[in-house]
Design an enzyme around this catalytic site. Structure first.
Site, PDB file in Angstrom:
ATOM      1  N   LYS A  11       0.485  -1.262   0.034  1.00 50.35           N
ATOM      2  CA  LYS A  11       0.119   0.056  -0.095  1.00 50.35           C
ATOM      3  C   LYS A  11       0.958   1.567   0.013  1.00 50.35           C
ATOM      4  CE  LYS A  11      -4.225  -2.554   2.342  1.00 50.35           C
ATOM      5  NZ  LYS A  11      -5.101  -2.341   3.213  1.00 50.35           N
ATOM      6  N   TYR A  51     -12.415  -1.975  -3.864  1.00 43.18           N
ATOM      7  CA  TYR A  51     -13.280  -1.722  -2.870  1.00 43.18           C
ATOM      8  C   TYR A  51     -14.620  -1.907  -3.220  1.00 43.18           C
ATOM      9  CZ  TYR A  51      -8.757  -2.134  -0.182  1.00 43.18           C
ATOM     10  OH  TYR A  51      -6.958  -2.810  -0.133  1.00 43.18           O
ATOM     11  N   ASN A 114      -2.235   0.470   7.007  1.00 37.82           N
ATOM     12  CA  ASN A 114      -1.682  -1.132   7.289  1.00 37.82           C
ATOM     13  C   ASN A 114      -0.429  -1.739   6.081  1.00 37.82           C
ATOM     14  OD1 ASN A 114      -3.728  -2.208   5.709  1.00 37.82           O
ATOM     15  ND2 ASN A 114      -4.411  -2.632   7.704  1.00 37.82           N
ATOM     16  N   HIS A 117      -2.705  -5.576   1.298  1.00 39.43           N
ATOM     17  CA  HIS A 117      -3.376  -6.422   1.667  1.00 39.43           C
ATOM     18  C   HIS A 117      -3.470  -7.693   1.018  1.00 39.43           C
ATOM     19  CE1 HIS A 117      -7.708  -6.443  -0.127  1.00 39.43           C
ATOM     20  NE2 HIS A 117      -7.215  -7.603  -1.579  1.00 39.43           N
ATOM     21  N   GLU A 128      -9.849 -10.530  -7.741  1.00 36.49           N
ATOM     22  CA  GLU A 128      -8.014  -9.672  -7.712  1.00 36.49           C
ATOM     23  C   GLU A 128      -7.518  -9.506  -8.591  1.00 36.49           C
ATOM     24  OE1 GLU A 128      -9.867  -8.503  -3.296  1.00 36.49           O
ATOM     25  OE2 GLU A 128      -8.150  -9.344  -3.004  1.00 36.49           O
TER      26      GLU A 128
HETATM   27  P1  GDP Z   1      -8.140  -7.174   5.592  1.00 36.47           P
HETATM   28  O1  GDP Z   1      -8.898  -8.122   4.751  1.00 36.47           O
HETATM   29  O2  GDP Z   1      -7.454  -7.409   6.423  1.00 36.47           O
HETATM   30  O3  GDP Z   1      -6.764  -6.023   4.441  1.00 36.47           O
HETATM   31  O4  GDP Z   1      -9.387  -6.232   6.354  1.00 36.47           O
HETATM   32  P2  GDP Z   1     -10.959  -5.474   5.960  1.00 36.47           P
HETATM   33  O5  GDP Z   1     -11.275  -5.543   4.851  1.00 36.47           O
HETATM   34  O6  GDP Z   1     -11.982  -6.017   6.265  1.00 36.47           O
HETATM   35  O7  GDP Z   1     -10.243  -3.755   5.377  1.00 36.47           O
HETATM   36  C1  GDP Z   1     -10.139  -3.584   3.707  1.00 36.47           C
HETATM   37  C2  GDP Z   1      -9.353  -2.326   4.764  1.00 36.47           C
HETATM   38  O8  GDP Z   1     -10.088  -1.205   5.048  1.00 36.47           O
HETATM   39  C3  GDP Z   1      -7.809  -2.446   5.277  1.00 36.47           C
HETATM   40  O9  GDP Z   1      -6.960  -3.298   5.494  1.00 36.47           O
HETATM   41  C4  GDP Z   1      -7.649  -1.286   5.925  1.00 36.47           C
HETATM   42  O10 GDP Z   1      -7.348  -0.485   4.956  1.00 36.47           O
HETATM   43  C5  GDP Z   1      -9.124  -0.705   6.194  1.00 36.47           C
HETATM   44  N1  GDP Z   1      -9.539  -0.469   7.273  1.00 36.47           N
HETATM   45  C6  GDP Z   1     -10.295  -1.447   7.687  1.00 36.47           C
HETATM   46  N2  GDP Z   1     -10.927  -1.791   9.099  1.00 36.47           N
HETATM   47  C7  GDP Z   1     -10.725  -0.104   8.773  1.00 36.47           C
HETATM   48  C8  GDP Z   1     -11.490   1.090   9.767  1.00 36.47           C
HETATM   49  O11 GDP Z   1     -11.459   0.693  11.126  1.00 36.47           O
HETATM   50  N3  GDP Z   1     -11.233   2.528   9.718  1.00 36.47           N
HETATM   51  C9  GDP Z   1     -10.164   2.325   8.559  1.00 36.47           C
HETATM   52  N4  GDP Z   1      -9.676   4.046   8.817  1.00 36.47           N
HETATM   53  N5  GDP Z   1      -9.660   1.022   8.181  1.00 36.47           N
HETATM   54  C10 GDP Z   1      -9.945   0.298   8.681  1.00 36.47           C
END
Ligand code: GDP
Length: 140
Positions: A11, A51, A114, A117, A128
């Site tokens: 990222k 997304y 973070n 992905h 994807e």
């Molecule tokens: P992943 O599969 O671990 O990447 O997590 P998710 O699919 O739940 O979320 C996709 C991405 O959205 C995450 O990797 C973070 O970059 C972002 N994200 C997830 N939860 C949060 C949140 O509570 N706040 C914010 N600002 N970003 C989030």
């Protein structure tokens, strides 16, 4: 276990800090092979499309703005159980919850920024991977 492929994205927070090599080394050390790779910048529209599954989440707009804020490195990782293996190496979404030694524990700046992905299931991985790569760009 079956040989799988999964999509990884390094990222913008990680490309900005010039740690794409460190992250790739962690994948390779975990037995994952980078069989396709490209550095690109996602437009806001492309980030929104990638997304789209999170469209209803409160962080969707911020997440799409972040993902289009700088270059990313899209990769196809191949290996035994690659989808689950990659998610183990990445660690939990929130770096505060990520196990020691995982990429997110070591490098993530926040729950949003973070660093990586990774696809969450083989079916998602196929969709994807096709979002970023043509078949002939993947060389195992
Ligand atoms: P992943 O599969 O671990 O990447 O997590 P998710 O699919 O739940 O979320 C996709 C991405 O959205 C995450 O990797 C973070 O970059 C972002 N994200 C997830 N939860 C949060 C949140 O509570 N706040 C914010 N600002 N970003 C989030």
């Amino acid at each position: 276990m079956a040989i799988e492929r999964t999509l990884s994205i390094i990222k913008p927070d990680a490309t900005r800090r010039n740690i794409t090599g460190k992250i790739s080394a962690a994948f390779e050390a975990a037995g994952l092979r980078i069989v396709a790779q490209k550095r690109l910048r996602l437009s806001l529209e492309r980030a929104q499309a990638f997304y789209a599954v999170h469209e209803e989440r409160p962080f969707y707009a911020d997440l799409c703005a972040f993902m289009s804020s700088g270059p990313v490195v899209a990769q196809v990782l191949e290996g035994e159980g690659a989808v689950a293996r990659n998610r183990e190496v990445m660690g939990a979404t929130n770096p505060a919850d990520a196990a020691p030694g995982t990429i997110r524990a070591e490098h993530a700046e926040s729950i949003e920024a973070n660093s990586v992905h990774g696809s969450d299931a083989p079916e998602t991985a196929a969709t994807e991977i096709a979002f970023f790569f043509e078949d002939d760009e993947i060389v195992g």
